[in-house]
Design a protein around this motif. Sequence first.
Motif, PDB file in Angstrom:
ATOM      1  N   ARG A   1       4.109  33.531  23.732  1.00  0.00           N
ATOM      2  CA  ARG A   1       4.478  33.506  25.084  1.00  0.00           C
ATOM      3  C   ARG A   1       3.360  33.335  26.104  1.00  0.00           C
ATOM      4  NH1 ARG A   1       9.255  34.440  25.448  1.00  0.00           N
ATOM      5  NH2 ARG A   1      10.421  36.002  24.135  1.00  0.00           N
ATOM      6  N   SER A   2       2.110  33.249  25.713  1.00  0.00           N
ATOM      7  CA  SER A   2       0.823  32.911  26.665  1.00  0.00           C
ATOM      8  C   SER A   2      -0.512  32.569  25.757  1.00  0.00           C
ATOM      9  CB  SER A   2       0.672  34.306  27.407  1.00  0.00           C
ATOM     10  OG  SER A   2       0.135  35.337  26.564  1.00  0.00           O
TER      11      SER A   2
ATOM     12  N   ALA B   1       5.319  29.959  28.056  1.00  0.00           N
ATOM     13  CA  ALA B   1       6.046  30.248  26.559  1.00  0.00           C
ATOM     14  C   ALA B   1       6.222  28.874  25.690  1.00  0.00           C
ATOM     15  CB  ALA B   1       7.386  30.796  26.645  1.00  0.00           C
ATOM     16  N   ASP B   2       5.991  29.043  24.356  1.00  0.00           N
ATOM     17  CA  ASP B   2       6.054  28.140  23.238  1.00  0.00           C
ATOM     18  C   ASP B   2       5.328  26.902  23.604  1.00  0.00           C
ATOM     19  OD1 ASP B   2       7.889  29.685  21.964  1.00  0.00           O
ATOM     20  OD2 ASP B   2       9.575  29.132  23.298  1.00  0.00           O
TER      21      ASP B   2
END
Length: 182
Positions: free
Chosen positions: A73-74, A23-24
């Motif tokens: 997120r991915s 994530a991020d």
Amino acid sequence: MSRHPEVKWAQRIEKVYLTILLADAKNVQINLEPDGVFTFSGLAGSDNALYELQLELFDKVNVEASKLNTGVRSIFCVIEKVEKVWWKKLLRGDGKPPHYIKVDWDKWVDEDEVTGNGDDNFGGMDFSKFGGMDGMDGGDDDYDSDDEEADTAMSEEAGKAGKTDDPLAATKKNEAETSTST
């Protein structure tokens, strides 16, 4: 020291799906080589920790036809295979895959479940209708007269011994014994 992100994978005859769950992610760098070496690095978390991995994929890949999508997120990669064959596993070598690589069951399709053109549709099947099919209720469809005779014989044996699991049969037996003794 760097960390390893969780990686999920699935395949079709012509491609491999890789999802890097991070994530991020910032400063994402991905490199894919024709011989199947996939490298990833990126920063994530409040401490901007470095995440890295290098995967030696099972076989050669088509770098130009492969695609990449970086989300919140991915990171999702569609890697095109050079040879259109099912791989036995994701990575080359005989060892066990690393603990951070897992099968993506949401995308997984078995080799014998794929339609001729390799797409993911199910030919318009409506799976909601399967619940009403005969034999799908979990019952014993193989019950036949031999089973009934065996059940009757066991019940009679239990009755002679004065044992029964059937409360109604036990009550009738008690009533019969009471009426004959008076």
